[in-house]
Write an enzyme that holds these catalytic residues in place. Structure first.
Site, PDB file in Angstrom:
ATOM      1  N   GLU A  64     -10.273  -2.811  -0.517  1.00 22.08           N
ATOM      2  CA  GLU A  64      -9.437  -2.553   0.666  1.00 22.08           C
ATOM      3  C   GLU A  64      -9.896  -3.572   1.700  1.00 22.08           C
ATOM      4  OE1 GLU A  64      -8.503  -1.712   4.035  1.00 22.08           O
ATOM      5  OE2 GLU A  64      -9.547   0.222   3.970  1.00 22.08           O
ATOM      6  N   CYS A 111      -8.554  -1.793  10.034  1.00 19.27           N
ATOM      7  CA  CYS A 111      -7.837  -2.730   9.149  1.00 19.27           C
ATOM      8  C   CYS A 111      -6.333  -2.576   9.282  1.00 19.27           C
ATOM      9  CB  CYS A 111      -8.200  -2.480   7.693  1.00 19.27           C
ATOM     10  SG  CYS A 111      -9.921  -2.677   7.379  1.00 19.27           S
TER      11      CYS A 111
END
Ligand code: SIN
Length: 468
Positions: free
Chosen positions: A237, A271
């Site tokens: 990720e 993120c």
């Protein structure tokens, strides 16, 4: 925490830029011993527990996290800097993954498959992959631990966790509560370290069968390369460059609240934070005015002060990057609508929420994730143009779009290259929602009904002569 002899290393509190405390700095030997012991423990754990017993262990862990949520929030707030209300929210978010996977554990169904061969029974079962190396980021010191560790433990794996060197205390506290809940200590090992070489052992040691990493694309690529030597399964990720698109048929107040949620959460350090705000030209001035009015109500300060909405950034270089992006955009013609300069007389790593308008397409921020409280506004004229602008990045984690036209919402979200699309909302993260990116934002899915599969392998068992 590793039980072996180790040196200590300091952690810095972002609000004061002073030492918060010391923590073990594990070396290569610590990692190798932790991995070996996790291997032996995993076999015992899987053989001696049923899936529903593992679910019950996770449920006990969840209950302890909820019972200790206030203390956990203070630890998180001090080490990361996020505000106490965001820290409380993260503890609940972190706990939700434990609860979710406590319920998923007994649902690891396989299939009975009609065989093409006579007299044969064929079945598939989902089995734990083995020892998992878990590498987590500092921006979610609690939730990124549980989003990875809970499905691994539910599946019957053991884990060796390298928590972030900036924020190791939440991980230590969560692992203590897991052990108090009855999860064997050797199943949930943690090795804090600043020694990158030692941590590399997780990616190269053949005993480790799976790596789950959240962090930068650069480190993700390196891990993938190292892990390829022993063909480990990977979940990555990685970085994002989220587009936030506001069409002229959007409810602008909804869009402004969406921007507050997904641009200024954790002071812009997630993120999935909006990195580029694209606003249709005929509503750009009004959106900018409304956003500026709303953002000027935000307040910087140490996270423990309940009136504060914006904590510090993680360190000095994070502040420097925000300044670099602002200076670059302004030198190319952008206008500062709000903020723009570091706060005076503050020892911590603070930077005020900043809004830029008229940002040109060639600004540095268009291609590089700021990871800070900077909202750069670009304008566009047509739907085709903005889809092209949104997709002109190597990343594909999250994107957001705002429009009251349902056909446009469906059409544009289909064309956006991202693993997650928020439509008329800036809030996309939840334990039940599949989380993951495409392109250079990585691969693998966390949370949701898919999350446990990342820690499992499928075994086919073919039984002949079953009808005799
Ligand atoms: C992240 O920034 O890596 C996670 C954000 C989230 O779970 O919402």
């Amino acid at each position: 925490m590793s039980r072996y002899k180790h040196n200590l290393t300091s952690c810095i509190e972002p609000s004061t830029a002073t030492v918060l405390g010391n923590v073990a700095n594990c070396n290569l030997d610590d990692f190798q011993k932790a991995i070996k012991s996790a291997e032996i423990a995993q076999q015992e754990y899987y053989e001696n527990t049923s899936a529903s017993q593992r679910g019950v262990l996770l449920r006990k862990w969840y209950d302890l996290v909820i019972a200790n949520q206030d203390d956990l929030a203070v630890i998180l707030c001090l080490e990361n800097g996020k505000t106490i209300s965001e820290a409380r929210g993260e503890i609940i978010y972190a706990a939700s993954f434990i609860l979710w996977f406590s319920e998923e554990a007994p649902r690891a169904y396989g299939h009975t498959i009609p065989s093409s061969l006579p007299d044969t029974t064929l079945m598939s079962t989902r089995e734990p992959i083995g020892v998992c190396g878990i590498i987590t980021p500092w921006n979610f010191p609690a939730a990124m631990i549980t989003r990875k560790v809970a499905p691994a433990l539910a599946a019957g794996c053991s884990v060796v966790v390298k928590p972030p060197s900036e924020t190791p205390y939440s991980c230590a506290a969560f692992s203590k509560l897991a052990i108090d809940a009855g999860i064997p200590a050797r199943i949930f090992q943690i090795c804090p370290t600043k020694d990158r070489q030692a941590a590399t052992e997780l990616a190269t040691n053949p005993i480790v069968r799976k790596i789950s990493f959240t962090g930068s694309t650069g480190v993700g690529k390196l891990l993938a390369k190292l892990a390829s030597q022993s063909l480990k399964k990977l979940s990555l990720e990685l970085g994002g460059n989220a587009a936030f698109i506001v069409f002229d048929d959007a409810d602008l107040d909804v869009a402004v609240e969406g921007a507050i949620q997904c641009k200024f959460r954790c002071s812009g350090q997630t993120c999935v934070c909006a990195n580029r705000l694209f606003v249709q030209r005929n509503v750009a001035a009004e959106f900018t005015r409304k956003l500026t009015e709303r953002v000027s109500q935000l307040k910087n300060g140490p996270g423990l002060d309940p009136s504060v909405t914006q904590g510090p950034l993680v360190n000095r270089s994070a502040v420097d990057k925000v300044i670099e992006h602002i200076n670059d955009a302004v030198s190319k013609g952008a206008k500062v609508e709000l903020g723009g300069n570091p706060l005076d007389n503050n020892p911590g790593f603070f930077f005020p929420p900043t809004i830029l308008s008229g940002v040109p397409k060639d600004a540095m921020v268009a291609g590089d994730e700021t990871f800070g409280p900077l909202a750069p506004i670009f304008t566009f004229d047509t739907e085709e143009e903005v889809i092209k602008m949104a997709n002109s990045t190597e990343f594909g984690l999250a994107s957001y779009l705002f429009s009251e036209n349902v056909n446009r919402c469906m059409r544009v979200s289909k064309k956006i290259q991202a693993g997650m699309v928020g439509v008329n909302t800036g809030r996309i993260s939840a334990s039940e929602a599949p989380f993951g990116g495409i392109k250079e934002s990585g691969y693998g899915t966390e949370g949701s009904l898919y999350g446990m599969e990342e820690y499992q392998v499928i075994k086919s068992t073919i039984i002949g002569n079953t009808h005799r």
